[in-house]
Design an enzyme around this catalytic site. Structure first.
Site, mmCIF file in Angstrom:
data_model
loop_
_atom_site.group_PDB
_atom_site.id
_atom_site.type_symbol
_atom_site.label_atom_id
_atom_site.label_comp_id
_atom_site.label_asym_id
_atom_site.label_seq_id
_atom_site.Cartn_x
_atom_site.Cartn_y
_atom_site.Cartn_z
ATOM 1 N N ASP A 72 -5.975 9.348 10.654
ATOM 2 C CA ASP A 72 -4.623 8.877 10.921
ATOM 3 C C ASP A 72 -4.035 9.487 12.176
ATOM 4 O O ASP A 72 -4.307 10.631 12.524
ATOM 5 C CB ASP A 72 -3.708 9.192 9.730
ATOM 6 C CG ASP A 72 -3.936 8.214 8.587
ATOM 7 O OD1 ASP A 72 -3.768 6.999 8.827
ATOM 8 O OD2 ASP A 72 -4.294 8.648 7.478
ATOM 9 N N GLU A 128 0.863 -1.180 0.000
ATOM 10 C CA GLU A 128 0.000 0.000 0.000
ATOM 11 C C GLU A 128 0.893 1.222 0.000
ATOM 12 O O GLU A 128 1.865 1.290 0.762
ATOM 13 C CB GLU A 128 -0.878 0.036 1.265
ATOM 14 C CG GLU A 128 -1.926 -1.052 1.291
ATOM 15 C CD GLU A 128 -2.780 -0.997 2.569
ATOM 16 O OE1 GLU A 128 -3.608 -1.893 2.754
ATOM 17 O OE2 GLU A 128 -2.590 -0.065 3.384
ATOM 18 N N TYR A 135 -10.776 -4.823 4.092
ATOM 19 C CA TYR A 135 -9.807 -4.381 5.095
ATOM 20 C C TYR A 135 -10.567 -4.177 6.395
ATOM 21 O O TYR A 135 -11.376 -3.272 6.506
ATOM 22 C CB TYR A 135 -9.191 -3.074 4.608
ATOM 23 C CG TYR A 135 -8.061 -2.502 5.438
ATOM 24 C CD1 TYR A 135 -8.031 -2.584 6.824
ATOM 25 C CD2 TYR A 135 -7.007 -1.844 4.811
ATOM 26 C CE1 TYR A 135 -6.994 -2.045 7.562
ATOM 27 C CE2 TYR A 135 -5.961 -1.285 5.539
ATOM 28 C CZ TYR A 135 -5.960 -1.397 6.918
ATOM 29 O OH TYR A 135 -4.937 -0.837 7.636
#
Ligand code: PLP
Lengths: 416, 323
Positions: free
Chosen positions: B105, B94, B220
């Site tokens: 994040d 990735e 995911y």
């Protein structure tokens, strides 16, 4: 302004997916989606529940102090009539102030916070988080959390913590925890990022109380609804005082909540001119915070709207002397009203706002916050060009006490 | 609540402007979804992902998926790292598309993005790096991971064409839930790029079908409610969550967020088809930079050393018995 087809009404948005034309939407991480849908459901239920409205009404009246006055700013009017005469026009609009600075906590922000905190209680959420720029939304949130015994965490850019110290102290006194945000540009946008990160982490028990008409659906519509009391009162008060609707409305725009609150009830009154004033900072060719004037459509903080950014879609630093306007985006409904041409979006620089602040203080005995000083700066420009029977309403969204240290510094004298 | 209020106030609805554009109590889940596309029209890219999972299955193990930020700390070093990853044991790579405001994040990935932006990394340059990687490696799937704004500003159609041309196989775009599938997910699938969706601990059985509807390549699973690089998950809970997702989809399910070591990787590999590691690699990378955030002679090697450890962790768990 453009060739877009005009809708039958400007007041029916957003659609079910939270879109105002191409703007708005729900651009958030999957973790948050269930929360956002839960919030939407709770809000849809609350807004048709008379008990919720009764609570709103009760606390608006007895705790916030509503309705706020609509005040005829006589000396400001006289002054701008002299300006008009000096320029050979012999006009000068009759200027009214919508006095949101008289609300408990000193700004319009509390109208929205009251709604969201009552909603959080309905939903059983005990932990409240908020982002704040100028600190007014943070103070309002801390205040209502104190009133209802809720835990309160306020994210505030480290730069803003520095320039709005009095509000940081107020929040602390109210029992809130202020978290200085060190990431990115350390201002409002980063505070919002950090609040979203908190929410992603603490989804189950936390209510995110957003301070403006931004964020994912349903926030832009919900915050607008809570702020519409400003425009509804103005309508009624103007009818009582002048027997007719105003001819124009002026409000400053950070995310756009005080502005949409004043504007929305008038959007379908075609004869009412509407002006939103963005922050032009050092000037539109330099660092500024005027997203509609200087930005392009993009996606940030859960919605599509106009953003200040570079060619690659990286968000630019906004700049305004006013921490509350220092945001590189704008609420999606404003982006739509801009494209539809219903509202004229103009801008005022730091220097123009400082001048308007001083004029208003001396002429009216009212110290406006730096944010509505931007709106006043454009009133000073617009009013002399209008005839004497033109009724102009400007939203004094907050009071200037929080800004005194900063203004003193700009004017070259220090407060001890 | 109503008890707080004198009865006299109860009668009037206060917000006259409220126009019920959405009816009360609707379940928004049923709105705004486009029916699943049965299969992408051009499966070439998705094939590369399928083949890689097939290969891992044949070897009786989970896949190792690694995340690094494009352009961090500079383009050439990040390309050198990208090239070193498959050799060190990564099965899928990735590559992060830098963004100023990565709202999901943690500090490590935020800082990595800002380091990359500081040296001028942008979407065009990121696709260039992938093109150069692809010239030497035709088998390792490349997933571009980031936020929607840089892609939206680039132009969705142009981006999909250029990404495909550069050799990208799939996309993970954090701020595009199924409610916004029209924006990129459906165009990507039409263009033959996998749109890989994040499922999270808050994605319940009611919502899972919508989340899985237009996904391709793999799913995911985000092991925690939280941001990257924060908490370490409860591995037992993760395994049962993967089980739950597998009831709804034949796609491989990989698990990420909070995996920091070979031991963690092994623990996750027991219950999942793949293990994703990002922040831990970026932390190691950051530790090798000089005081001006420039790469040093140790940078690439430090990252590959951790990847080797993770790879050994993944390979230490045999999945043959379960198959
Ligand atoms: C007094 C005042 N006015 C205006 C604003 C700008 O926000 P909005 O555009 O949402 O009204 C703020 C924000 O902090 C404020 O404190």
């Amino acid at each position: 302004m453009s060739a877009q087809a005009q809708p039958n009404s400007f007041r029916i948005g957003p659609d079910e997916r939270g879109h105002f034309g191409q703007f708005g939407g729900r651009f958030v991480a999957e973790t948050l989606m269930p929360n956002i849908l839960e919030l939407e459901k709770a809000y849809n239920e609350a807004k048709v529940d008379p008990a919720f409205h009764a609570d709103m009404e009760y606390f608006s009246k007895h705790y916030i102090g509503r309705p706020s006055p609509l005040y005829f700013a006589e000396r400001m009017t006289e002054h701008l009539r002299e300006v008009s005469t000096a320029s050979g026009l012999s006009g000068g609009a009759k200027i009214y102030f919508k006095r949101e600075e008289l609300n408990h906590t000193g700004a319009h922000k509390v109208n929205n916070v009251l709604g969201q905190i009552l909603l959080a209680r309905r939903m059983g959420k005990k932990r409240i988080i908020a982002e704040t720029g100028a600190g007014q939304h943070g103070v309002a949130t801390a205040t209502l959390c104190a009133r209802f015994g809720l835990e309160c965490i306020v994210y505030m850019g480290a730069v803003d913590v520095e320039r709005q110290k009095p509000n940081v102290f107020r929040m602390n006194m109210l029992g809130a925890k202020v978290v200085p945000v060190q990431s990115g540009t350390k201002t409002l946008k980063d505070a919002m990022n950090e609040a979203l990160r908190d929410w992603v982490t603490n989804v189950a028990d936390t209510f995110y109380c957003i301070g403006t008409v931004a964020g994912p659906h349903p926030y832009p519509a919900m915050v607008r609804d809570f702020q519409c009391v400003i425009g509804e009162e103005t309508r009624q008060q103007m009818m009582e005082m002048e027997g007719r609707l105003p001819d124009s409305l002026v409000a400053c725009i950070g995310g756009g909540s005080n502005a949409i609150g004043l504007f929305h009830p008038f959007l379908d009154d075609k004869d009412v001119e509407i002006y939103g004033v963005e922050a032009a900072g050092h000037g539109l060719d330099k660092l500024h915070a005027a997203s509609l004037t200087g930005g392009r459509p993009g996606v940030l903080h859960g919605n599509r709207t106009y953003l200040l950014m570079n060619q690659d879609g990286q968000i630019s630093d906004a700049h305004s002397i006013s921490a509350g306007l220092d945001y590189p985006g704008i609420g999606p409904e404003h982006a739509w009203l801009h494209e539809m041409g219903r509202v004229a979006y103009i801008s005022a620089t730091d220097d123009e706002a400082l001048e308007a602040f001083q004029l208003c203080s001396r002429l009216e005995g009212i110290l406006p916050a730096l944010e509505p000083s931007h709106a006043l700066a454009k009133v000073m420009e617009l009013a002399p060009k209008k005839p004497k029977d033109h009724l102009m309403v400007v939203n004094i969204s907050g009071r200037g006490d929080k800004d005194l240290f900063q203004i003193a510094e700009h004017l070259g004298n220090k407060i001890a | 609540m109503a008890g707080l209020v004198p009865a006299i106030h109860v009668l009037r609805l206060r917000f006259k402007t409220w126009i019920p554009a959405t009816s009360a109590g609707m379940t928004p889940l049923h709105h705004g979804f486009t029916p699943p596309l049965s299969r992408a029209k051009d499966p070439a890219m998705i094939k590369r992902i399928e083949a890689r999972f097939e290969q891992c299955r044949a070897e009786g193990r989970a896949a190792l998926v690694t995340y690094v930020m494009a352009g961090d700390p500079d383009p050439e070093t990040s390309l050198a790292i990208l090239k070193s990853l498959p050799r060190a044991g990564a099965d899928i790579v990735e590559f992060g598309l830098p963004f100023t405001d990565p709202m999901a994040d943690g500090p490590a990935i935020q800082a990595a993005g800002l380091r990359a932006l500081k040296v001028g990394q942008d979407t065009v340059k990121t696709l260039d790096l992938i093109r150069r990687f692809r010239a030497e490696d035709q088998d390792t799937p490349v997933i571009l991971m980031g936020y929607f704004n840089p892609i939206f500003v680039y132009g969705v159609d142009r981006f999909l064409a250029d990404a495909k041309d550069a050799g990208v196989d799939g996309l993970i775009v954090v701020d595009l839930p199924p409610e916004e599938d029209d924006e990129l997910c459906l165009p990507a699938l039409k263009a033959g790029l996998a749109f890989i969706r994040l499922a999270t601990p808050t994605t319940d059985d009611h919502r899972l079908p919508a989340v899985l509807a237009n996904t391709a390549g793999f799913v995911y699973y985000v092991s925690i409610t939280g941001i990257t690089g924060a908490a370490t998950p409860d591995f037992g809970k993760v395994a049962s969550a993967v089980e739950r997702i597998k009831h709804h989809t034949p796609l491989p399910v990989v698990v990420g967020f909070g995996v920091k070591s070979g031991a963690h990787a092994a623990a996750v590999a027991k219950g999942a088809d793949g293990v994703v590691v990002g922040s831990a690699l970026i932390d190691v990378l950051k530790g090798t930079l000089d005081d001006q955030d420039r790469a040093t002679s140790r940078t690439v090697e430090a990252v590959t050393t951790l990847v080797k450890e993770l790879s050994e962790g993944v390979r230490s768990v045999s999945k043959r018995a379960a198959a």
